[in-house]
Design an enzyme around this catalytic site. Structure first.
Site, mmCIF file in Angstrom:
data_model
loop_
_atom_site.group_PDB
_atom_site.id
_atom_site.type_symbol
_atom_site.label_atom_id
_atom_site.label_comp_id
_atom_site.label_asym_id
_atom_site.label_seq_id
_atom_site.Cartn_x
_atom_site.Cartn_y
_atom_site.Cartn_z
ATOM 1 N NE ARG A 172 0.246 1.400 3.396
ATOM 2 C CZ ARG A 172 1.191 2.282 3.646
ATOM 3 N NH1 ARG A 172 2.477 1.908 3.723
ATOM 4 N NH2 ARG A 172 0.928 3.568 3.824
ATOM 5 N N GLY A 173 0.267 2.412 -0.076
ATOM 6 C CA GLY A 173 1.049 3.649 -0.211
ATOM 7 C C GLY A 173 1.141 3.977 -1.696
ATOM 8 C CB ALA A 174 0.420 7.106 -3.551
ATOM 9 N NE ARG A 220 -6.157 0.941 -1.514
ATOM 10 C CZ ARG A 220 -5.485 1.513 -0.514
ATOM 11 N NH1 ARG A 220 -4.183 1.353 -0.415
ATOM 12 N NH2 ARG A 220 -6.122 2.234 0.390
ATOM 13 C CG ASP A 274 -3.018 8.251 -1.299
ATOM 14 O OD1 ASP A 274 -2.891 8.666 -0.129
ATOM 15 O OD2 ASP A 274 -2.764 7.090 -1.666
ATOM 16 C CE LYS A 318 -4.871 5.647 4.757
ATOM 17 N NZ LYS A 318 -5.920 4.807 4.084
HETATM 18 O O1 MRU Z 1 -4.420 3.177 2.428
HETATM 19 P P1 MRU Z 1 -2.950 3.387 2.279
HETATM 20 O O2 MRU Z 1 -2.143 2.791 3.368
HETATM 21 O O3 MRU Z 1 -2.461 2.980 0.897
HETATM 22 O O4 MRU Z 1 -2.787 4.962 2.366
HETATM 23 C C1 MRU Z 1 -1.498 5.511 2.260
HETATM 24 C C2 MRU Z 1 -1.460 6.984 2.395
HETATM 25 O O5 MRU Z 1 -2.468 7.645 2.533
HETATM 26 C C3 MRU Z 1 -0.112 7.631 2.261
HETATM 27 O O6 MRU Z 1 -0.011 8.749 3.079
HETATM 28 C C4 MRU Z 1 0.085 8.066 0.796
HETATM 29 O O7 MRU Z 1 -0.163 7.002 -0.065
HETATM 30 C C5 MRU Z 1 1.421 8.594 0.543
HETATM 31 S S1 MRU Z 1 2.642 7.380 0.604
HETATM 32 C C6 MRU Z 1 4.146 8.010 0.198
#
Ligand code: MRU
Length: 345
Positions: free
Chosen positions: A46-48, A89, A235, A246
């Site tokens: 996960r994470g963008a 997603r 994101d 988030k």
């Molecule tokens: O639901 P997630 O864990 O994928 O959400 C992640 C976030 O909101 C991060 O802050 C965002 O993707 C930036 S990651 C460098």
């Protein structure tokens, strides 16, 4: 040992299974793009930026899985894979950015085998570029913090949300590497606990001073002068400076404004969406059980209605600056973001 979230190894995708953290650091290996899509959906990764690169590796697997003998058939297999990966997603733009890039490259291919090779090379290059971009962004962002600052962060925008090093946590790493003494306050980030499970794990793993708070203590820590600055990831960032990140980011930013604490966002240019309007962005809604249970324990009555958005939008007036690999955009964002992209050319 540096945490490496996702990589291409012997024609397969290997990634840390983030659902097992912080209790176990285990790696999973995929050779089928459908399994990669499922891994994105279930938050194994996960994470963008991490899901962007994982999507590109998923396309590389789809290329290897395709038994087509013509370019046209290969492109049709890749279009199917792109749809499956894209549907996982909706909010982070990095995923569609990476999938589109791979399709663009594929469309230029002359033979099936050359196209497959180029897709793999391009996906691997994206992974390398992610780390380099984060390091550049880190150096730029480190200038914004002072010796002995305590920096709050929300969710996980670290090595675990990228290929390695991180965006918001990359800035924190670079600030420490520049010789400044810093402390981090991590919010636990209900309901999936990216702050307590991932940010706390990753910073402790790297010897960075981190203190965990419940999300409900953001106001308390700020009101009691325990926070000098905030940094989060994103994101999706719009041309107007609206930041999707988030769920809970908007609350943290509002509270920071109330207490005159600078609130920064760190995001690579691949996270920017210069076309869409705020109302057009799809906010992923996740299953109620994330809210009605903590681990295996039920914490709400059966049949309760739940609203469980995974992301929210922070308006530009709450943001002190957006750190990118090309510099820091400051308000007014329409002009400063435009300039970041002009400088890129
Ligand atoms: O639901 P997630 O864990 O994928 O959400 C992640 C976030 O909101 C991060 O802050 C965002 O993707 C930036 S990651 C460098």
């Amino acid at each position: 040992m540096e945490l490496h979230t996702v990589e291409w190894k012997n024609d397969s995708v290997v990634m840390i299974d983030q659902t097992k953290l912080p209790n176990e650091l285990v790696y999973v290996k995929y050779t089928d793009y459908n399994d990669v899509a499922e891994a994105i959906r279930t938050l194994v990764v996960r994470g963008a930026p991490a899901i962007g690169v994982t999507g590109a590796f998923g396309m590389a697997l789809a290329a290897l899985q395709s038994s087509s003998e013509t370019i046209e058939d290969l492109l049709s297999d890749l279009e199917n894979a792109k749809k499956t990966l894209f549907d996982t997603r909706p909010t982070a733009i990095n995923l569609s950015w990476a999938l589109e890039k791979i399709m663009e490259i594929a469309k230029q291919g002359k033979t099936v085998s050359e196209t497959k090779e180029t897709i793999i090379t391009t996906a691997k290059k994206m992974a390398d570029e992610d780390v380099n971009t984060n390091k550049k962004m880190g150096k730029i962002g480190a200038e914004l913090f002072r010796d002995n600052d305590t920096i709050m962060t929300h969710c996980n925008a670290g090595a675990l949300a990228t290929v390695a090093y991180g965006t918001a946590l990359g800035v924190i790493r670079a600030t420490k590497e520049s010789g400044k003494n810093i402390k981090v306050i991590a919010t636990e980030t209900r309901p999936v606990q990216q702050g307590s499970r991932l940010t706390s794990f990753e910073l402790k793993h790297d010897g960075i001073d981190v203190c965990l708070i419940p999300d409900t203590a953001v106001g308390y820590t700020m009101a009691n002068d325990l926070v000098n600055g905030v940094i989060v990831g994103a994101d999706r960032v719009l041309q107007t400076g609206h930041v999707f990140n988030k769920i809970g980011t908007y609350q943290v930013a509002t509270m920071a404004k109330q207490h005159n604490i600078p609130f920064y966002v760190a995001a690579p240019l691949s996270t920017f969406d210069l076309e869409s309007k705020p109302e057009e962005i799809i906010i992923e809604q996740r299953k109620p059980s994330e809210v009605t249970r903590i681990g295996d324990k039920k914490t709400a009555p059966d049949g309760i209605d739940v609203i469980n958005p995974a992301f929210d939008m922070t308006p530009p007036e709450l943001i002190s600056g957006i750190i990118t690999e090309n510099g820091v955009a400051k308000p007014p964002y329409k002009e400063s973001i435009k300039k970041l992209f002009e400088d890129k050319k």
